[in-house]
Write a protein that holds these residues in place. Structure first.
Motif, PDB file in Angstrom:
ATOM      1  N   LEU A  12       0.157  -1.461  -0.080  1.00 26.95           N
ATOM      2  CA  LEU A  12      -0.084   0.158   0.294  1.00 26.95           C
ATOM      3  C   LEU A  12       1.216   1.484   0.578  1.00 26.95           C
ATOM      4  O   LEU A  12       1.589   1.098   0.529  1.00 26.95           O
ATOM      5  N   GLY A  13       0.556   1.981  -0.526  1.00 23.44           N
ATOM      6  CA  GLY A  13       0.878   3.348  -0.612  1.00 23.44           C
ATOM      7  C   GLY A  13       2.298   3.497  -1.573  1.00 23.44           C
ATOM      8  O   GLY A  13       2.706   2.347  -2.261  1.00 23.44           O
ATOM      9  N   SER A  14       3.271   3.745  -0.464  1.00 22.21           N
ATOM     10  CA  SER A  14       4.455   4.142  -1.646  1.00 22.21           C
ATOM     11  C   SER A  14       5.578   3.079  -1.121  1.00 22.21           C
ATOM     12  O   SER A  14       6.452   2.962  -1.827  1.00 22.21           O
ATOM     13  N   LEU A  15       5.010   2.098  -0.179  1.00 25.42           N
ATOM     14  CA  LEU A  15       6.129   1.109  -0.143  1.00 25.42           C
ATOM     15  C   LEU A  15       5.932  -0.083  -1.989  1.00 25.42           C
ATOM     16  O   LEU A  15       7.034  -0.696  -1.950  1.00 25.42           O
ATOM     17  N   GLY A  16       5.210  -0.040  -2.433  1.00 28.10           N
ATOM     18  CA  GLY A  16       5.526  -0.113  -3.922  1.00 28.10           C
ATOM     19  C   GLY A  16       5.821  -0.028  -4.663  1.00 28.10           C
ATOM     20  O   GLY A  16       6.271  -0.767  -5.393  1.00 28.10           O
ATOM     21  N   THR A  17       6.479   1.299  -4.328  1.00 28.73           N
ATOM     22  CA  THR A  17       6.647   1.951  -5.844  1.00 28.73           C
ATOM     23  C   THR A  17       8.367   2.961  -5.569  1.00 28.73           C
ATOM     24  O   THR A  17       8.312   3.420  -5.758  1.00 28.73           O
ATOM     25  N   SER A  18       8.346   3.157  -3.868  1.00 31.59           N
ATOM     26  CA  SER A  18       9.413   3.985  -3.851  1.00 31.59           C
ATOM     27  C   SER A  18      10.285   3.123  -2.745  1.00 31.59           C
ATOM     28  O   SER A  18       9.730   2.305  -2.315  1.00 31.59           O
ATOM     29  N   LEU A  19      11.762   3.905  -3.482  1.00 32.60           N
ATOM     30  CA  LEU A  19      12.978   2.865  -2.702  1.00 32.60           C
ATOM     31  C   LEU A  19      12.870   3.641  -1.447  1.00 32.60           C
ATOM     32  O   LEU A  19      13.582   2.496  -0.860  1.00 32.60           O
ATOM     33  N   LEU A  20      13.323   4.242  -1.603  1.00 32.21           N
ATOM     34  CA  LEU A  20      13.004   5.009   0.085  1.00 32.21           C
ATOM     35  C   LEU A  20      12.508   4.323   1.068  1.00 32.21           C
ATOM     36  O   LEU A  20      13.086   3.654   1.915  1.00 32.21           O
ATOM     37  N   SER A  21      11.413   3.848   0.499  1.00 33.72           N
ATOM     38  CA  SER A  21      10.354   2.986   1.380  1.00 33.72           C
ATOM     39  C   SER A  21      10.681   1.946   1.884  1.00 33.72           C
ATOM     40  O   SER A  21      10.779   0.981   2.953  1.00 33.72           O
ATOM     41  N   VAL A  22      11.224   1.395   0.497  1.00 38.67           N
ATOM     42  CA  VAL A  22      11.570  -0.304   0.667  1.00 38.67           C
ATOM     43  C   VAL A  22      12.746  -0.020   2.064  1.00 38.67           C
ATOM     44  O   VAL A  22      13.145  -1.318   3.041  1.00 38.67           O
ATOM     45  N   ALA A  23      14.269   0.682   1.532  1.00 33.61           N
ATOM     46  CA  ALA A  23      15.051   1.013   2.915  1.00 33.61           C
ATOM     47  C   ALA A  23      14.495   0.946   3.530  1.00 33.61           C
ATOM     48  O   ALA A  23      15.370   0.686   4.981  1.00 33.61           O
ATOM     49  N   GLN A  24      13.537   2.031   4.470  1.00 34.13           N
ATOM     50  CA  GLN A  24      13.556   1.821   5.799  1.00 34.13           C
ATOM     51  C   GLN A  24      13.175   1.010   6.526  1.00 34.13           C
ATOM     52  O   GLN A  24      13.238   0.733   7.249  1.00 34.13           O
ATOM     53  N   VAL A  25      12.194   0.040   5.431  1.00 37.19           N
ATOM     54  CA  VAL A  25      11.799  -1.427   5.918  1.00 37.19           C
ATOM     55  C   VAL A  25      12.678  -2.130   6.324  1.00 37.19           C
ATOM     56  O   VAL A  25      12.953  -2.908   7.028  1.00 37.19           O
ATOM     57  N   LEU A  26      13.536  -2.066   5.805  1.00 38.71           N
ATOM     58  CA  LEU A  26      14.833  -3.675   5.498  1.00 38.71           C
ATOM     59  C   LEU A  26      15.685  -2.991   5.986  1.00 38.71           C
ATOM     60  O   LEU A  26      16.011  -4.006   7.476  1.00 38.71           O
ATOM     61  N   GLY A  27      15.778  -2.050   6.671  1.00 40.48           N
ATOM     62  CA  GLY A  27      16.386  -1.057   8.135  1.00 40.48           C
ATOM     63  C   GLY A  27      16.044  -1.502   9.363  1.00 40.48           C
ATOM     64  O   GLY A  27      16.769  -2.518  10.408  1.00 40.48           O
ATOM     65  N   VAL A  28      14.568  -1.102   9.348  1.00 39.60           N
ATOM     66  CA  VAL A  28      13.846  -1.911   9.935  1.00 39.60           C
ATOM     67  C   VAL A  28      13.948  -3.459  10.785  1.00 39.60           C
ATOM     68  O   VAL A  28      14.420  -4.295  11.910  1.00 39.60           O
ATOM     69  N   SER A  29      13.763  -3.859   9.867  1.00 47.24           N
ATOM     70  CA  SER A  29      13.338  -5.418   9.298  1.00 47.24           C
ATOM     71  C   SER A  29      14.908  -5.936  10.042  1.00 47.24           C
ATOM     72  O   SER A  29      14.930  -7.171  10.728  1.00 47.24           O
ATOM     73  N   GLU A  30      15.860  -5.489   9.077  1.00 43.55           N
ATOM     74  CA  GLU A  30      17.288  -6.483   9.919  1.00 43.55           C
ATOM     75  C   GLU A  30      17.513  -5.705  11.463  1.00 43.55           C
ATOM     76  O   GLU A  30      17.942  -6.646  11.784  1.00 43.55           O
ATOM     77  N   ALA A  31      17.223  -4.640  12.088  1.00 43.30           N
ATOM     78  CA  ALA A  31      17.476  -4.614  13.243  1.00 43.30           C
ATOM     79  C   ALA A  31      17.030  -5.423  14.145  1.00 43.30           C
ATOM     80  O   ALA A  31      17.199  -6.180  15.348  1.00 43.30           O
ATOM     81  N   ASN A  32      15.279  -5.496  13.755  1.00 44.22           N
ATOM     82  CA  ASN A  32      14.304  -6.619  14.260  1.00 44.22           C
ATOM     83  C   ASN A  32      15.060  -7.683  14.414  1.00 44.22           C
ATOM     84  O   ASN A  32      14.281  -8.349  15.381  1.00 44.22           O
ATOM     85  N   ASN A  33      15.324  -8.742  13.065  1.00 46.70           N
ATOM     86  CA  ASN A  33      15.262  -9.826  13.186  1.00 46.70           C
ATOM     87  C   ASN A  33      16.821 -10.451  13.682  1.00 46.70           C
ATOM     88  O   ASN A  33      16.692 -11.433  14.070  1.00 46.70           O
ATOM     89  N   ARG A  34      17.541  -9.464  13.708  1.00 42.42           N
ATOM     90  CA  ARG A  34      18.750  -9.530  13.919  1.00 42.42           C
ATOM     91  C   ARG A  34      19.213 -10.085  16.207  1.00 42.42           C
ATOM     92  O   ARG A  34      18.449 -10.377  16.381  1.00 42.42           O
ATOM     93  N   ARG A  35      17.687  -9.205  16.224  1.00 48.32           N
ATOM     94  CA  ARG A  35      17.762  -8.938  18.042  1.00 48.32           C
ATOM     95  C   ARG A  35      16.531 -10.448  18.168  1.00 48.32           C
ATOM     96  O   ARG A  35      16.729 -10.645  18.887  1.00 48.32           O
ATOM     97  N   ASP A  36      15.842 -11.196  16.839  1.00 49.18           N
ATOM     98  CA  ASP A  36      14.677 -11.958  17.514  1.00 49.18           C
ATOM     99  C   ASP A  36      15.565 -13.429  16.842  1.00 49.18           C
ATOM    100  O   ASP A  36      15.118 -14.173  16.801  1.00 49.18           O
ATOM    101  N   HIS A  37      16.540 -12.936  15.815  1.00 44.41           N
ATOM    102  CA  HIS A  37      17.213 -14.476  15.750  1.00 44.41           C
ATOM    103  C   HIS A  37      16.508 -14.664  14.605  1.00 44.41           C
ATOM    104  O   HIS A  37      16.157 -16.261  14.150  1.00 44.41           O
ATOM    105  N   LEU A  38      15.905 -13.804  13.964  1.00 40.41           N
ATOM    106  CA  LEU A  38      15.096 -14.205  12.500  1.00 40.41           C
ATOM    107  C   LEU A  38      16.017 -14.085  11.288  1.00 40.41           C
ATOM    108  O   LEU A  38      17.005 -13.176  10.938  1.00 40.41           O
ATOM    109  N   THR A  39      15.844 -14.863  10.315  1.00 39.41           N
ATOM    110  CA  THR A  39      16.166 -14.983   9.163  1.00 39.41           C
ATOM    111  C   THR A  39      15.417 -14.738   8.096  1.00 39.41           C
ATOM    112  O   THR A  39      14.322 -15.538   7.775  1.00 39.41           O
ATOM    113  N   GLY A  40      15.941 -14.271   6.861  1.00 37.75           N
ATOM    114  CA  GLY A  40      14.491 -14.024   5.689  1.00 37.75           C
ATOM    115  C   GLY A  40      15.369 -13.678   4.130  1.00 37.75           C
ATOM    116  O   GLY A  40      16.630 -13.313   4.502  1.00 37.75           O
ATOM    117  N   ALA A  41      13.919 -13.420   3.563  1.00 39.91           N
ATOM    118  CA  ALA A  41      14.805 -12.809   2.145  1.00 39.91           C
ATOM    119  C   ALA A  41      13.038 -11.883   1.529  1.00 39.91           C
ATOM    120  O   ALA A  41      11.676 -12.584   2.281  1.00 39.91           O
TER     121      ALA A  41
END
Length: 143
Positions: A12-41
């Motif tokens: 929804l919104g800019s997530l499907g079209t904005s590289l900045l939105s995707v980069a923000q999601v990836l940054g938060v996801s990486e930090a949370n996944n490291r904390r929670d010992h999750l991996t993925g793509a």
């Protein structure tokens, strides 16, 4: 025991079209996944998202709860939810760019059950590892 969940959703919104939105999601996801010992793509294409997540049942379920209420996407559909013996992914969160790779994954066909989930997981794992992919086909962390 490890669990692996694969889901598709609609951006929804800019997530499907904005590289900045995707980069923000990836940054938060990486930090949370490291904390929670999750991996993925994950991959985003034509307004659709596919993501594979691996970790303990508790950690995967906690993330899935957050994803279900995330306003950046809708129509989240679980394609596979199963225990696994080993991880496919080393990185906390890799982002696969199928548009820059000779291999493609039709996310609409995946969502409609016309592409096997195992095939999608294997393609995302190959991309995350860099197997036969150009450098531009993958971003994210190396674990």
């Amino acid at each position: 025991m490890l669990h692996r969940i694969t889901y598709v959703s609609e951006a929804l919104g800019s997530l499907g079209t904005s590289l900045l939105s995707v980069a923000q999601v990836l940054g938060v996801s990486e930090a949370n996944n490291r904390r929670d010992h999750l991996t993925g793509a994950l991959a985003i294409d034509a307004g659709r998202i596919v993501q594979v997540i691996e970790g303990s049942r508790m950690d995967v379920d906690r993330l899935l709860g957050r994803l279900r209420t995330d306003p950046r996407h809708t129509n989240l559909s679980i394609l596979a939810d199963r225990p696994v013996a080993t991880r496919l992914f080393d990185a906390p969160m890799a982002h696969c760019h199928f548009e820059t790779w000779s291999t493609t994954l039709d996310l609409l066909a995946l969502a409609q059950g016309r592409v096997p989930v195992d095939h999608a997981e294997d393609l995302l794992a190959q991309c995350a590892r860099g197997d036969g992919t150009p450098d531009t086909a993958r971003t994210g962390t190396d674990g």
